[in-house]
Design an enzyme around this catalytic site. Structure first.
Site, PDB file in Angstrom:
ATOM      1  N   TYR A 151      32.338  27.564  -3.481  1.00  0.00           N
ATOM      2  CA  TYR A 151      33.046  28.846  -3.553  1.00  0.00           C
ATOM      3  C   TYR A 151      34.551  28.642  -3.497  1.00  0.00           C
ATOM      4  O   TYR A 151      35.038  27.537  -3.187  1.00  0.00           O
ATOM      5  CB  TYR A 151      32.590  29.774  -2.417  1.00  0.00           C
ATOM      6  CG  TYR A 151      33.199  29.457  -1.049  1.00  0.00           C
ATOM      7  CD1 TYR A 151      32.805  28.344  -0.321  1.00  0.00           C
ATOM      8  CD2 TYR A 151      34.184  30.277  -0.503  1.00  0.00           C
ATOM      9  CE1 TYR A 151      33.369  28.059   0.921  1.00  0.00           C
ATOM     10  CE2 TYR A 151      34.751  30.004   0.738  1.00  0.00           C
ATOM     11  CZ  TYR A 151      34.342  28.897   1.438  1.00  0.00           C
ATOM     12  OH  TYR A 151      34.899  28.604   2.661  1.00  0.00           O
TER      13      TYR A 151
ATOM     14  N   ARG B 214      40.145  23.091  -8.133  1.00  0.00           N
ATOM     15  CA  ARG B 214      39.323  22.665  -6.984  1.00  0.00           C
ATOM     16  C   ARG B 214      37.871  23.100  -7.180  1.00  0.00           C
ATOM     17  O   ARG B 214      36.942  22.338  -6.888  1.00  0.00           O
ATOM     18  CB  ARG B 214      39.905  23.243  -5.680  1.00  0.00           C
ATOM     19  CG  ARG B 214      39.158  22.778  -4.436  1.00  0.00           C
ATOM     20  CD  ARG B 214      39.864  23.173  -3.148  1.00  0.00           C
ATOM     21  NE  ARG B 214      39.865  24.613  -2.946  1.00  0.00           N
ATOM     22  CZ  ARG B 214      40.467  25.230  -1.932  1.00  0.00           C
ATOM     23  NH1 ARG B 214      41.112  24.519  -1.011  1.00  0.00           N
ATOM     24  NH2 ARG B 214      40.429  26.531  -1.808  1.00  0.00           N
TER      25      ARG B 214
ATOM     26  N   ARG C 172      11.280  26.412  -4.338  1.00  0.00           N
ATOM     27  CA  ARG C 172      11.931  25.590  -3.324  1.00  0.00           C
ATOM     28  C   ARG C 172      11.511  24.124  -3.391  1.00  0.00           C
ATOM     29  O   ARG C 172      10.339  23.794  -3.299  1.00  0.00           O
ATOM     30  CB  ARG C 172      11.647  26.134  -1.920  1.00  0.00           C
ATOM     31  CG  ARG C 172      12.430  25.411  -0.834  1.00  0.00           C
ATOM     32  CD  ARG C 172      12.178  25.997   0.541  1.00  0.00           C
ATOM     33  NE  ARG C 172      12.992  25.316   1.544  1.00  0.00           N
ATOM     34  CZ  ARG C 172      12.652  24.169   2.119  1.00  0.00           C
ATOM     35  NH1 ARG C 172      11.512  23.572   1.800  1.00  0.00           N
ATOM     36  NH2 ARG C 172      13.448  23.608   3.008  1.00  0.00           N
TER      37      ARG C 172
ATOM     38  N   HIS D 156      13.779  20.279  -2.420  1.00  0.00           N
ATOM     39  CA  HIS D 156      15.113  19.730  -2.140  1.00  0.00           C
ATOM     40  C   HIS D 156      15.759  19.114  -3.385  1.00  0.00           C
ATOM     41  O   HIS D 156      16.954  19.222  -3.599  1.00  0.00           O
ATOM     42  CB  HIS D 156      15.042  18.669  -1.034  1.00  0.00           C
ATOM     43  CG  HIS D 156      14.866  19.257   0.335  1.00  0.00           C
ATOM     44  ND1 HIS D 156      13.725  19.894   0.727  1.00  0.00           N
ATOM     45  CD2 HIS D 156      15.709  19.299   1.407  1.00  0.00           C
ATOM     46  CE1 HIS D 156      13.846  20.310   1.980  1.00  0.00           C
ATOM     47  NE2 HIS D 156      15.054  19.965   2.413  1.00  0.00           N
TER      48      HIS D 156
ATOM     49  N   LYS E 259      34.148  22.343  -0.798  1.00  0.00           N
ATOM     50  CA  LYS E 259      34.176  23.756  -0.373  1.00  0.00           C
ATOM     51  C   LYS E 259      32.815  24.379  -0.662  1.00  0.00           C
ATOM     52  O   LYS E 259      32.630  25.145  -1.617  1.00  0.00           O
ATOM     53  CB  LYS E 259      35.311  24.500  -1.090  1.00  0.00           C
ATOM     54  CG  LYS E 259      35.725  25.777  -0.371  1.00  0.00           C
ATOM     55  CD  LYS E 259      37.067  26.261  -0.850  1.00  0.00           C
ATOM     56  CE  LYS E 259      37.438  27.619  -0.295  1.00  0.00           C
ATOM     57  NZ  LYS E 259      37.537  27.694   1.159  1.00  0.00           N
TER      58      LYS E 259
ATOM     59  N   GLU F  86      40.927  19.865  11.342  1.00  0.00           N
ATOM     60  CA  GLU F  86      41.428  21.119  10.755  1.00  0.00           C
ATOM     61  C   GLU F  86      40.902  22.268  11.597  1.00  0.00           C
ATOM     62  O   GLU F  86      40.318  22.043  12.661  1.00  0.00           O
ATOM     63  CB  GLU F  86      41.001  21.235   9.291  1.00  0.00           C
ATOM     64  CG  GLU F  86      39.503  21.241   9.086  1.00  0.00           C
ATOM     65  CD  GLU F  86      39.075  21.395   7.620  1.00  0.00           C
ATOM     66  OE1 GLU F  86      39.873  21.881   6.806  1.00  0.00           O
ATOM     67  OE2 GLU F  86      37.922  21.047   7.326  1.00  0.00           O
TER      68      GLU F  86
ATOM     69  N   LEU G  48      39.206  19.997   4.355  1.00  0.00           N
ATOM     70  CA  LEU G  48      39.292  20.646   3.056  1.00  0.00           C
ATOM     71  C   LEU G  48      40.736  20.504   2.563  1.00  0.00           C
ATOM     72  O   LEU G  48      41.669  20.796   3.313  1.00  0.00           O
ATOM     73  CB  LEU G  48      38.944  22.130   3.183  1.00  0.00           C
ATOM     74  CG  LEU G  48      38.897  22.813   1.823  1.00  0.00           C
ATOM     75  CD1 LEU G  48      37.552  22.581   1.169  1.00  0.00           C
ATOM     76  CD2 LEU G  48      39.180  24.289   1.941  1.00  0.00           C
TER      77      LEU G  48
HETATM   78  N1  PDD Z   1      38.857  29.072   4.038  1.00  0.00           N
HETATM   79  N2  PDD Z   1      39.793  24.413   5.889  1.00  0.00           N
HETATM   80  C1  PDD Z   1      38.657  25.125   5.828  1.00  0.00           C
HETATM   81  C2  PDD Z   1      37.442  24.594   6.505  1.00  0.00           C
HETATM   82  C3  PDD Z   1      38.623  26.348   5.139  1.00  0.00           C
HETATM   83  O1  PDD Z   1      37.476  27.052   5.057  1.00  0.00           O
HETATM   84  C4  PDD Z   1      39.815  26.831   4.524  1.00  0.00           C
HETATM   85  C5  PDD Z   1      39.856  28.131   3.762  1.00  0.00           C
HETATM   86  C6  PDD Z   1      40.986  26.055   4.609  1.00  0.00           C
HETATM   87  C7  PDD Z   1      42.269  26.467   3.942  1.00  0.00           C
HETATM   88  O2  PDD Z   1      42.183  26.314   2.538  1.00  0.00           O
HETATM   89  P1  PDD Z   1      43.002  27.239   1.536  1.00  0.00           P
HETATM   90  O3  PDD Z   1      44.430  27.091   1.907  1.00  0.00           O
HETATM   91  O4  PDD Z   1      42.686  26.669   0.196  1.00  0.00           O
HETATM   92  O5  PDD Z   1      42.526  28.662   1.717  1.00  0.00           O
HETATM   93  C8  PDD Z   1      40.927  24.847   5.295  1.00  0.00           C
HETATM   94  C9  PDD Z   1      38.744  30.282   3.255  1.00  0.00           C
HETATM   95  C10 PDD Z   1      39.966  31.128   3.272  1.00  0.00           C
HETATM   96  C11 PDD Z   1      37.465  31.019   3.643  1.00  0.00           C
HETATM   97  O6  PDD Z   1      36.465  30.326   3.796  1.00  0.00           O
HETATM   98  O7  PDD Z   1      37.464  32.247   3.754  1.00  0.00           O
END
Ligand code: PDD
Length: 296
Positions: free
Chosen positions: A39, A58, A106, A108, A153, A185, A209
């Site tokens: 996503y 990305r 289903r 895996h 992501k 993070e 991320l």
């Molecule tokens: N989340 N690290 C993680 C684990 C994240 O889920 C996100 C963003 C970031 C920051 O990434 P970016 O600057 O590209 O938004 C770092 C989004 C906003 C969400 O899951 O809603």
């Protein structure tokens, strides 16, 4: 049902534009059964998708990594975005894009022939709270128990959701994740700390991320001559930091002035943060008025 979705403006599912309450996907979708999807969350300022190309880059990279077919071209994504935004008023929004592997019995193992499921929507984005910008947020440190591919992501977000929930239950805005003593993070943000006068943030790699906001903030700092290193820092080093902030597409750049039960310096957003915030807001304002930078 309609009330539940009052902030969601318009949705898209596999070629159809629908009211959010009418959006439907099979429960056999692998996104539902396995969290098998990728996503993006893209902020939309003044009708323009912020860092649109970077977000699509990305998304496509992540789809390739996990072997989900890229379902449409960047131009087609732009078409979806434009149509979703046609129902949006002038306020700020964010665009959510999700591609899951698709619908299959289903198992895996990835099915051979499968059509990805594409889901997107536009939702109102509340401005970052001015209180938080003035006073700073409180964060707590928690153990980073996620997997070892945090660079992807993926929609498999139970760990991140659970970690953010732990922060909420302690009255904090964000959970700062610590793996083997190192701050990786936030649950949904990247983390920066000013240590010995130098800004530091974890380097890209499987533990974080690669945030679009993080990358922009680094770029802006380097242009402005602010010293910044992509180098990990420990929880103990963070406790000595003079400033800490977090970044994300929905939180922009947000100061953190209390961590666990301790203050960061005098518990007020510091001068480096103020400068970075100013640079970010300036960039954003220019971006919104400069059509050349944007395809959205
Ligand atoms: N989340 N690290 C993680 C684990 C994240 O889920 C996100 C963003 C970031 C920051 O990434 P970016 O600057 O590209 O938004 C770092 C989004 C906003 C969400 O899951 O809603």
């Amino acid at each position: 049902m309609k009330e539940l979705f009052s902030d969601v403006v318009y949705a898209y599912v596999n070629g159809d534009f629908v009211a959010p309450e009418a959006a439907k996907i099979s429960p056999f979708d692998r996104g539902m059964v396995f969290g098998d999807g990728i996503y993006e969350v893209v902020p939309v300022y003044g009708g323009r998708a912020f860092r649109w190309e970077e977000h699509l880059e990305r998304l496509n990279r992540n789809l390739e990594i996990v072997g989900i077919r890229v379902p449409m071209s960047n131009e087609q994504w732009t078409g979806v975005f434009d149509r979703l935004m046609s129902r949006a008023a002038d306020a700020n929004h964010y665009l959510y894009l999700q591609v899951t592997r698709g619908v299959a019995p289903r198992n895996h193992v990835f099915p051979d022939a499968i059509e990805p499921t594409v889901f997107a929507f536009v939702q109102k984005l509340a401005p970052v709270s001015s209180d938080l910008l003035e006073v700073g947020a409180r964060a707590v440190t928690v153990t980073d128990f996620r997997w070892h591919r945090c660079d992807i992501k993926t929609t498999s977000l139970i760990a991140n959701a659970w970690l953010r929930q732990q922060a909420k239950e302690q009255g904090a805005v964000e959970a700062l994740l610590v793996r083997d003593g190192v701050v990786t993070e936030g649950a949904a943000t990247n983390v920066f700390a000013v240590i010995d006068g130098v800004v530091r943030t974890a380097p890209q790699g499987p533990q974080i991320l690669p945030g679009i906001t993080r990358d922009l903030v680094i770029e802006l700092m380097l242009q402005a001559g602010i010293r910044c290193e992509e180098r990990t820092f420990t929880k103990a080093e963070m406790a000595q930091a003079t400033e800490v902030w977090i970044t994300s597409s929905t939180n922009e750049v947000m100061p953190v002035t209390r961590i666990d039960n301790a203050k960061v310096s005098d518990a007020r957003p510091g001068p480096v943060f103020q400068r970075v915030h100013e640079l970010f807001q300036q960039f954003k304002a220019e971006y919104c008025t400069d059509a050349r930078r944007d395809v959205g």
